[in-house]
Design a protein around this motif. Structure first.
Motif, PDB file in Angstrom:
ATOM      1  N   ILE A  90      -1.141 -32.483  12.957  1.00  0.00           N
ATOM      2  CA  ILE A  90      -0.177 -33.316  12.688  1.00  0.00           C
ATOM      3  C   ILE A  90      -0.343 -34.793  12.874  1.00  0.00           C
ATOM      4  O   ILE A  90      -0.966 -35.292  13.876  1.00  0.00           O
ATOM      5  N   LEU A 114       7.846 -37.424   6.124  1.00  0.00           N
ATOM      6  CA  LEU A 114       7.232 -36.288   7.070  1.00  0.00           C
ATOM      7  C   LEU A 114       7.222 -35.178   5.692  1.00  0.00           C
ATOM      8  O   LEU A 114       7.795 -34.676   5.218  1.00  0.00           O
ATOM      9  N   ILE A 116       4.740 -31.659   4.910  1.00  0.00           N
ATOM     10  CA  ILE A 116       4.372 -30.449   5.621  1.00  0.00           C
ATOM     11  C   ILE A 116       3.685 -29.680   4.317  1.00  0.00           C
ATOM     12  O   ILE A 116       4.339 -29.280   3.308  1.00  0.00           O
ATOM     13  N   ILE A 121       0.828 -31.238   9.192  1.00  0.00           N
ATOM     14  CA  ILE A 121       2.098 -32.026   9.085  1.00  0.00           C
ATOM     15  C   ILE A 121       1.705 -33.527   8.950  1.00  0.00           C
ATOM     16  O   ILE A 121       0.780 -33.920   9.872  1.00  0.00           O
ATOM     17  N   LEU A 138      10.808 -34.005  13.401  1.00  0.00           N
ATOM     18  CA  LEU A 138       9.995 -32.887  13.885  1.00  0.00           C
ATOM     19  C   LEU A 138      10.146 -32.199  14.962  1.00  0.00           C
ATOM     20  O   LEU A 138      10.495 -30.702  15.012  1.00  0.00           O
TER      21      LEU A 138
END
Ligand code: ACM
Ligand code: ZN
Length: 748
Positions: A90, A114, A116, A121, A138
């Protein structure tokens, strides 16, 4: 022996396994506030305990730790923080603003992307604020119990590949909490800040001083908190709003304030302090009485307080106020400081020599100009200390303001229009939508002077669309704020009940694009996912009560959503978790005996009887009333048996006061009871009183002492065994506030 230990180990493993979610848990996509853009793609990413947090930016220090804390709860193991990783990460990525265009990110410190992919991520923003908000989005995709004290251990969470591009509609998204009428401790404030942060609300307007308590430690004026922070029978401030006889109150030390301000700042929340001036200042006036006008006349505020307005003509007052503000600037880095300025009864200025001299000297003709003079003096002091002034919309009256000064609109929409047309940056806390102390339905707790405001009405509020404004004027609207005044705050969980889940509505009003907003979609996300999140976070939110109708000899009850369970009683008592469950219409010729409540897990809603019939069959005998207490309005309204009419005393009640109800004909009944204060609000009642009854109108027997009740305020009953000729309410000690409210007897 060996066998036994093997068996124990087996049990241990079994129980450990049952604590782990073995099935892949899918990410939850019910996001509040709804993002501006959310695109779902093929492929998946699995978050697991090998996932690492990646950040090499100092500015992300809190963000990274914050995220790690929740991941640790998710997997029950530590999650590493690295400077770089190519897979299973992340990444928290703060970029230069000149790179925004390349990736389609808005150049706004709160905006984020954001993204993914199958590798990991990535949360990208130009600032730690945007990263923090990306993390909140998230976290909403993770199981709700990561917010609970105890949570499951999960193996992994499966995310679809996706891209969220998000930014706030308004720069200002605020919540005001009145900590004067009710004192909330540091723990509660932090808990509330957690929710505000999670729902991307970035301003906490902290109402720290009002008539019923001064809550901020000021070292130069220690009496403000030594004396002005406490109410009670033996305190300078009288009991109020159900706070009772005992010493009640508290204050925030300067150390606590610094701690809270830092806690908020880490979570991207600015704290705007408010000390309410020049009215609403009883707590100051009882400790430093020289600050109010030196007059004999009594002029009551709308809340019934006297001598609670700073004298405008007394030059020393500005010195004291500057000293207070100077100390505050060391505690509150906020650019904006709020000075209240609402609901001032200016008549004391009319009777004051100093104020009148000032009016003559400055050639003022109306008292409201004096108010503007006061406001502008404070505005100047704040400016000198690098601060921008904010105040309730009354600051618009009586003269001009600095261009930067921010009115907070509360009275109605037209005040909002007045504010932006005057060119002021404006916060919209319009009471008809954004006062969360209002009732949510007719029989629930709360005030209703601004209306009964269910969640749906709040959702319909648009800080721009509700006003007729030009494009230029629209730019002056900084954003929405909700407010919770706490006159009924002594009730358990009052704040949680009134604030939740409405705070989530505020969140979406403030953040989401108007064209993305949809009530049905919001409610679905709320009910499917967020109520449980609030439950896990331990907010005691309002449980939607059932609707109950009586038709064709049947009680028909409905609930607002599936998760709720309806339970009932047939003896007028509030249903409990052990009460029978309602599963089908109940046939009865005694509908008035039934009460229904919905339950969210173990938590009940208010209890309700049939809403379309009169549940209360009180007797209405011809009655005369007398009292030794002077009354503000016709005392006969206490014997018209209309529960919507009240009677106000003209002064505080005291021991020895009485209210005598005498029936023309003696009355045969089981029970007589009296409530005091405002019906359904429970303020300004009789905390120290008793109800007596008499069979001959001469000799009285003692009934119950008044005790505080959730809905009815201070109330007491007597249970006569013969026909009753008279009932007498006897005051045994100090009352609440400057007046008391009496109501009609209820005779059953
Ligand atoms: C207010 O409600 N008096 C701001
Ligand atoms: Zn004066």
């Amino acid at each position: 022996m060996k066998k036994l230990s093997l068996f124990v180990s087996f049990l241990f493993i079994l129980s450990a396994c049952s604590n782990i979610e073995r099935n892949a848990t899918k990410a939850n996509l019910d996001i509040i506030p709804i993002p501006q853009k959310m695109e779902i793609m093929d492929n998946v990413f699995n978050l697991d305990n090998n996932t690492v947090v990646v950040s090499d930016d100092e500015k992300n220090q809190f963000n990274a730790t914050h995220l790690q804390t929740y991941l640790k709860k998710l997997f029950k193991s530590d999650v590493l923080l690295l400077k770089e990783a190519n897979d299973n990460y992340i990444r928290l990525n703060i970029i230069d603003s000149d790179k925004c265009d390349d990736i389609g990110l808005m150049n706004d410190n709160e905006a984020y992307i954001l993204n993914i992919t199958s590798h990991g991520i990535e949360i990208t923003s130009v600032d730690a604020a945007g990263i923090f908000y990306g993390i909140q989005t998230l976290l909403q995709m993770l199981p709700n119990d990561i917010f609970a004290e105890t949570s499951h251990a999960y193996d992994n969470i499966e995310f679809p590949n996706m891209r969220i591009v998000d930014n706030p509609r308004f720069k200002y998204r605020g919540l005001m909490l009145d900590c004067s009428r009710t004192f909330y401790d540091v723990e509660y404030i932090k808990h509330l800040l957690d929710a505000l942060a999670h729902y991307k609300i970035n301003n906490f307007h902290w109402h720290l001083a009002d008539d019923q308590g001064w809550r901020i430690e000021i070292k130069q004026y220690p009496k403000l908190t030594e004396l002005g922070a406490w109410r009670g029978a033996d305190e300078l401030l009288m009991p109020a709003y159900g706070s009772g006889n005992e010493r009640n109150g508290g204050f925030y030390s300067q150390e606590e304030i610094k701690d809270i301000v830092k806690y908020a700042a880490d979570r991207q929340i600015n704290i705007i302090p408010e000390i309410d001036l020049p009215g609403h200042s009883k707590a100051v006036a009882v400790t430093y009485p020289e600050i109010v006008c030196d007059i004999d006349n009594v002029h009551l505020s709308v809340q019934g307080e006297s001598n609670n307005v700073w004298c405008v003509g007394r030059e020393d007052n500005y010195i004291m106020l500057e000293n207070i503000i100077k100390e505050m600037t060391e505690l509150f880095p906020s650019k904006v400081y709020h000075i209240g300025a609402d609901e001032v009864n200016m008549n004391s200025w009319r009777d004051c020599e100093l104020c009148q001299n000032l009016m003559k000297e400055k050639d003022m003709h109306q008292l409201v100009e004096l108010q503007n003079y006061f406001v502008r003096r404070i505005e100047k002091i704040l400016y000198k200390h690098g601060k921008t002034m904010a105040g309730w919309d009354e600051i618009l009256d009586g003269g001009d303001l600095m261009e930067s000064t921010i009115p907070y609109v509360w009275q109605n929409s037209s005040r909002g229009i007045k504010s932006v047309k005057a060119g002021q940056p404006t916060v919209m806390q319009v009471s008809q939508y954004m006062y969360f102390d209002m009732k949510q339905s007719a029989d629930e707790r709360g005030l209703k002077w601004a209306g009964i405001i269910p969640l749906d009405s709040v959702y319909s509020f648009d800080p721009i669309g509700n006003f007729v404004l030009t494009e230029e004027e629209q730019k002056l609207v900084l954003g929405p704020q909700a407010g919770l005044w706490t006159e009924c705050g002594q009730m358990p969980y009052y704040a949680d009940y009134q604030l939740f889940p409405k705070i989530l509505v505020l969140s979406e009003i403030g953040w989401s694009a108007q064209e993305m907003r949809d009530l049905a979609s919001f409610k679905k996300r709320l009910i499917d996912s967020h109520l449980d999140r609030l439950y896990q976070m331990d907010f005691k939110f309002r449980v939607a009560p059932p609707t109950v109708v009586y038709e064709d000899n049947k009680l028909i009850v409905n609930k607002e959503y599936d998760k709720l369970v309806i339970r009932y009683s047939d003896d007028k008592s509030a249903p409990t978790i052990n009460s029978p469950e309602y599963t089908a219409a109940i046939t009865t010729d005694k509908p008035e005996n039934y009460r229904f409540a919905t339950f969210y897990n173990e938590r009940p809603s208010i209890a309700r009887g049939a809403q379309n019939i009169d549940l209360y069959h009180f007797m209405k005998p011809r009655t005369t009333i007398s009292s030794n207490v002077p009354m503000e309005n016709d005392i006969n309204s206490l014997v018209d048996y209309n529960l919507n009419t009240y009677c106000y005393t003209s002064r505080p009640v005291m021991a020895g006061d009485y209210f005598l109800y005498t029936f023309d004909e003696a009355v045969k009944c089981d029970k007589i009871w009296a409530a005091t204060g405002h019906y359904g609000l429970a303020i300004v009642g009789l905390p120290n009183a008793r109800i007596d009854y008499s069979y001959d109108g001469v000799n009285f027997m003692e009934g119950e002492d008044f005790v505080y009740d959730y809905f009815d305020g201070y109330k007491a009953a007597c249970y006569p065994e013969k026909e009753v000729k008279a009932v007498r309410i006897v005051v045994t000690g100090i009352g609440e506030c400057q007046y008391a409210i009496l109501q009609d007897l209820r005779i059953e």
